[in-house]
Design a protein around this motif. Sequence first.
Motif, PDB file in Angstrom:
ATOM      1  N   LEU A  67       5.454  13.948  -5.946  1.00  0.00           N
ATOM      2  CA  LEU A  67       4.498  14.721  -5.186  1.00  0.00           C
ATOM      3  C   LEU A  67       4.221  15.988  -6.009  1.00  0.00           C
ATOM      4  CD1 LEU A  67       6.217  14.385  -1.678  1.00  0.00           C
ATOM      5  CD2 LEU A  67       4.322  13.020  -2.554  1.00  0.00           C
ATOM      6  N   PRO A  68       3.010  16.598  -5.980  1.00  0.00           N
ATOM      7  CA  PRO A  68       1.972  16.343  -5.001  1.00  0.00           C
ATOM      8  C   PRO A  68       1.004  15.213  -5.338  1.00  0.00           C
ATOM      9  CG  PRO A  68       1.384  18.218  -6.317  1.00  0.00           C
ATOM     10  CD  PRO A  68       2.753  17.807  -6.766  1.00  0.00           C
ATOM     11  N   GLY A  69       0.638  14.990  -6.647  1.00  0.00           N
ATOM     12  CA  GLY A  69      -0.330  13.939  -6.855  1.00  0.00           C
ATOM     13  C   GLY A  69      -1.072  14.015  -8.169  1.00  0.00           C
ATOM     14  N   TYR A  70      -2.403  13.795  -8.117  1.00  0.00           N
ATOM     15  CA  TYR A  70      -3.218  13.613  -9.311  1.00  0.00           C
ATOM     16  C   TYR A  70      -4.629  14.103  -9.017  1.00  0.00           C
ATOM     17  CZ  TYR A  70      -5.121   9.673  -6.700  1.00  0.00           C
ATOM     18  OH  TYR A  70      -5.720   8.909  -5.738  1.00  0.00           O
ATOM     19  N   THR A  71      -5.462  14.106 -10.017  1.00  0.00           N
ATOM     20  CA  THR A  71      -6.858  14.513  -9.872  1.00  0.00           C
ATOM     21  C   THR A  71      -7.701  13.307  -9.489  1.00  0.00           C
ATOM     22  OG1 THR A  71      -6.576  16.239 -11.528  1.00  0.00           O
ATOM     23  CG2 THR A  71      -8.839  15.571 -11.010  1.00  0.00           C
ATOM     24  N   GLY A  72      -8.314  13.319  -8.320  1.00  0.00           N
ATOM     25  CA  GLY A  72      -9.131  12.200  -7.875  1.00  0.00           C
ATOM     26  C   GLY A  72     -10.505  12.197  -8.499  1.00  0.00           C
ATOM     27  N   ASP A  73     -11.198  11.048  -8.340  1.00  0.00           N
ATOM     28  CA  ASP A  73     -12.535  10.941  -8.913  1.00  0.00           C
ATOM     29  C   ASP A  73     -13.637  11.043  -7.864  1.00  0.00           C
ATOM     30  OD1 ASP A  73     -12.563   8.474  -7.598  1.00  0.00           O
ATOM     31  OD2 ASP A  73     -12.225   7.302  -9.413  1.00  0.00           O
ATOM     32  N   GLY A  74     -13.265  11.170  -6.590  1.00  0.00           N
ATOM     33  CA  GLY A  74     -14.252  11.359  -5.535  1.00  0.00           C
ATOM     34  C   GLY A  74     -14.820  10.091  -4.951  1.00  0.00           C
ATOM     35  N   THR A  75     -14.482   8.934  -5.501  1.00  0.00           N
ATOM     36  CA  THR A  75     -15.033   7.666  -5.004  1.00  0.00           C
ATOM     37  C   THR A  75     -13.978   6.586  -4.772  1.00  0.00           C
ATOM     38  OG1 THR A  75     -15.457   6.910  -7.264  1.00  0.00           O
ATOM     39  CG2 THR A  75     -17.256   8.058  -6.138  1.00  0.00           C
ATOM     40  N   SER A  76     -12.830   6.692  -5.406  1.00  0.00           N
ATOM     41  CA  SER A  76     -11.827   5.634  -5.316  1.00  0.00           C
ATOM     42  C   SER A  76     -10.971   5.778  -4.062  1.00  0.00           C
ATOM     43  CB  SER A  76     -10.920   5.650  -6.556  1.00  0.00           C
ATOM     44  OG  SER A  76     -11.660   5.355  -7.716  1.00  0.00           O
ATOM     45  N   GLY A  77     -10.439   4.645  -3.588  1.00  0.00           N
ATOM     46  CA  GLY A  77      -9.610   4.704  -2.401  1.00  0.00           C
ATOM     47  C   GLY A  77      -8.943   3.385  -2.065  1.00  0.00           C
ATOM     48  N   ILE A  78      -8.439   3.299  -0.827  1.00  0.00           N
ATOM     49  CA  ILE A  78      -7.835   2.093  -0.280  1.00  0.00           C
ATOM     50  C   ILE A  78      -8.301   1.929   1.164  1.00  0.00           C
ATOM     51  CG2 ILE A  78      -5.749   2.092  -1.723  1.00  0.00           C
ATOM     52  CD1 ILE A  78      -4.301   3.428   0.662  1.00  0.00           C
ATOM     53  N   TYR A  79      -8.139   0.727   1.696  1.00  0.00           N
ATOM     54  CA  TYR A  79      -8.497   0.454   3.076  1.00  0.00           C
ATOM     55  C   TYR A  79      -7.261   0.547   3.966  1.00  0.00           C
ATOM     56  CZ  TYR A  79     -12.769  -1.336   0.954  1.00  0.00           C
ATOM     57  OH  TYR A  79     -13.931  -1.448   0.239  1.00  0.00           O
ATOM     58  N   LEU A  80      -7.459   1.091   5.189  1.00  0.00           N
ATOM     59  CA  LEU A  80      -6.376   1.289   6.147  1.00  0.00           C
ATOM     60  C   LEU A  80      -6.741   0.697   7.503  1.00  0.00           C
ATOM     61  CD1 LEU A  80      -5.645   5.097   5.582  1.00  0.00           C
ATOM     62  CD2 LEU A  80      -4.601   3.163   4.372  1.00  0.00           C
ATOM     63  N   TRP A  81      -5.704   0.267   8.226  1.00  0.00           N
ATOM     64  CA  TRP A  81      -5.902  -0.208   9.598  1.00  0.00           C
ATOM     65  C   TRP A  81      -4.534  -0.285  10.275  1.00  0.00           C
ATOM     66  CZ3 TRP A  81      -4.550  -4.686  12.482  1.00  0.00           C
ATOM     67  CH2 TRP A  81      -5.287  -4.895  13.659  1.00  0.00           C
ATOM     68  N   GLY A  82      -4.482   0.005  11.547  1.00  0.00           N
ATOM     69  CA  GLY A  82      -3.292  -0.265  12.338  1.00  0.00           C
ATOM     70  C   GLY A  82      -2.047   0.501  11.945  1.00  0.00           C
ATOM     71  N   ALA A  83      -2.093   1.822  12.027  1.00  0.00           N
ATOM     72  CA  ALA A  83      -0.903   2.624  11.726  1.00  0.00           C
ATOM     73  C   ALA A  83       0.037   2.638  12.923  1.00  0.00           C
ATOM     74  CB  ALA A  83      -1.304   4.049  11.359  1.00  0.00           C
ATOM     75  N   GLN A  84       1.335   2.687  12.647  1.00  0.00           N
ATOM     76  CA  GLN A  84       2.319   2.659  13.734  1.00  0.00           C
ATOM     77  C   GLN A  84       3.564   3.452  13.346  1.00  0.00           C
ATOM     78  OE1 GLN A  84       2.256  -0.733  16.236  1.00  0.00           O
ATOM     79  NE2 GLN A  84       4.458  -1.104  16.029  1.00  0.00           N
TER      80      GLN A  84
END
Length: 344
Positions: free
Chosen positions: A149-166
């Motif tokens: 942590l904490p992370g990296y420099t993003g490109d503003g367009t990349s990502g992942i899909y999410l659903w159903g947090a518990q």
Amino acid sequence: EEQRTNLLTYSEQFDNGAWTKARATITANAISAPDGTTTADKLVEDTTASNSHYVMEVPSVTSGTVYTSSCFVKAAERDFVQLVNTDYSGIGVAVFDLSDQTFDKTAQFSGAGIDAIGGGWFRVWATGQASSTTTTLQIRVVNSKTLSLPGYTGDGTSGIYLWGAQLEAGSFPTSYIKTEASQVTRSADNLSITGTNFSDFYNQSEGTFVVDAGVADTATRNANLFTVSDGTSNNRTRLYVSVASSVVTSYVVSAGVAQMGGNTGISSTTSSRSAIALAPDDGAQVSDGGTVFTDASVTMPVSMTQIDIGETVGGVQYLNGHIKRLTYYPRRLTNAQLQALTTE
């Protein structure tokens, strides 16, 4: 399954204000979710330099209680996702590689896993003990399989899909519980056959049960496959996966007197076949085609009235797993037949 509560709200709506967005945006209803509805969101990183990109909720928890966090995820431009829980005697981090289905975790998490759901979807989860009365659950998009942590420099367009947090109290994930504005509790499964539905097939004099099942967890308690009884603990026949072991145990009680008590080893808690056969002075038990345990002095329980599947009398010691098949024969099969029926 036993009763569980999803402590997160808006479990499918990451664009809702209940989820704080940190250096990230949410595209709502971006693709089809695991349940076939177009309700999966996309978590997209922004261009902030050398930092993390995530959504989070801060539910109330009980200090000293074990919790399991989980979420359904699918790769988009990124193949990596982190589950992060604060206040777990430090910050617990688990990172998952969706391309090869591997993961790594910090010591704050006692367990973690990644389960394929189909269609490119995976359910990722991590388990740890809360050390405070609140915890911050973060779901982070990352660009590598890192625990840092904490992370990296993003490109503003990349990502992942999410659903159903518990987030649920317990040492393993149970089936998904959808929430919206408030937490939701799923009642325990109670599957029993009673009355004439039971007496029409059950032979009080002799019989054989064969069960093909898998259990999610036996770390802290026995996992019951089935129990035949008179509605009390005084007369019953049960098979269960013993706590903290790969052993199926038989337990027969007749007029309050314990019988049998066989232990037969299984190769896997997630998939096994076991059988128990009873007749007067002729009991037997076997798992996965192995050595047959026998008892030549067993006394048959009397006046049986019901069978509880995946639990024992009184709705306790839930299987927390899956039963593929439960077969009953109204006679005592031979030991050779028991071995054959429990062999894959």
